[in-house]
Scaffold this motif. Structure first.
Motif, mmCIF file in Angstrom:
data_model
loop_
_atom_site.group_PDB
_atom_site.id
_atom_site.type_symbol
_atom_site.label_atom_id
_atom_site.label_comp_id
_atom_site.label_asym_id
_atom_site.label_seq_id
_atom_site.Cartn_x
_atom_site.Cartn_y
_atom_site.Cartn_z
ATOM 1 N N GLN A 108 0.817 -1.213 0.000
ATOM 2 C CA GLN A 108 0.000 0.000 0.000
ATOM 3 C C GLN A 108 0.854 1.268 0.000
ATOM 4 O OE1 GLN A 108 -3.333 -0.263 -0.330
ATOM 5 N NE2 GLN A 108 -2.978 -2.491 -0.378
ATOM 6 N N VAL A 112 -2.009 5.181 2.888
ATOM 7 C CA VAL A 112 -2.901 4.076 3.225
ATOM 8 C C VAL A 112 -2.297 3.234 4.337
ATOM 9 C CG1 VAL A 112 -4.074 2.016 2.351
ATOM 10 C CG2 VAL A 112 -3.871 4.040 0.901
ATOM 11 N N TRP A 115 -3.189 4.827 7.584
ATOM 12 C CA TRP A 115 -4.577 4.560 7.987
ATOM 13 C C TRP A 115 -4.713 3.165 8.572
ATOM 14 C CZ3 TRP A 115 -6.217 6.856 2.699
ATOM 15 C CH2 TRP A 115 -6.464 8.219 2.842
ATOM 16 N N GLU A 150 -10.947 3.110 2.778
ATOM 17 C CA GLU A 150 -9.818 2.220 2.500
ATOM 18 C C GLU A 150 -9.801 1.034 3.469
ATOM 19 O OE1 GLU A 150 -7.562 2.156 0.179
ATOM 20 O OE2 GLU A 150 -7.861 4.062 -0.842
#
Length: 215
Positions: A108, A112, A115, A150
């Motif tokens: 990723q 991302v 997160w 996501e």
């Protein structure tokens, strides 16, 4: 919802429609349904009957009840809290999701990854108040709305998930509609096993007056 004459609130044709979309989602074709009926028209009865008709042992059933006049940030906190509470209800599944997200990190982008890492940390640190049932948690500071998209699509790409959002029209923000659209697009790109059901009321002058921002 079906209008065929029947004395039952949860009509078989409505349940069959939900099951057909769910079977497609499990096969990798995510779906979003607006379950429409007037107030008291049996939307929850239909959805509950649908859940009883399928095997849910290995399915994440994420159910969210929106609150009248909730703003975008309040709704987003509710979404994160309910997802964490849902995942934390099963210790083994919670551990699997943490390992799964960690395994996906190298593939990723940096944003991302952040997160995912923040959500994993939130899962580990989240505490539920025994008396109120409320969850204490942290949410990402960097665009938590897209972060939730996501995270949700990543989880659903590995584990079947049903997301039910009750009273979405009560949220006084466009955030929910943006989330639903972005999640559907991202889930399709990933081939996620995701079925999203949004409870809705048919548009009318009364609905417009009561709910200023219908979905």
């Amino acid at each position: 919802m079906s209008e065929e004459a029947t004395p039952y609130v949860a009509r078989e044709s409505d349940i069959d429609a939900l099951k057909a979309l769910w079977e497609g989602a499990v096969a990798g074709t995510p779906a979003t349904m607006r379950l429409q009926a007037p107030f008291g028209g049996g939307r929850r009865a239909v959805f509950n009957a649908f859940l009883r008709s399928i095997e849910t042992d290995d399915v994440i059933v994420w159910r969210v009840n929106c609150v009248d006049q909730e703003n975008g940030l309040q709704w987003l906190v509710r979404m994160y809290g309910s997802l964490v509470a849902t995942l934390s209800s099963d210790v083994l599944r919670k551990g699997k999701i943490e390992m799964m997200l960690n395994a996906m990190l190298p593939s990723q982008p940096k944003r991302v990854q952040t997160w995912y890492q923040q959500f994993i940390a939130g899962l580990k640190e989240a505490k539920t108040d025994a008396s109120s049932g409320q969850v204490e948690l942290r949410i990402p500071q960097d665009n938590p709305l897209i972060g939730l998209v996501e995270i949700t699509s990543a989880i659903a790409s590995k584990m079947p998930m049903i997301l039910e959002i009750q009273n979405p029209y009560a949220v006084n923000s466009a955030a929910l509609a943006l989330f639903a659209e972005a999640l559907h697009v991202e889930a399709k790109e990933r081939g996620a096993k995701l079925f999203t059901v949004l409870h809705d009321e048919p548009e009318s002058d009364m609905v417009k007056a009561v709910h200023p921002m219908p979905l």
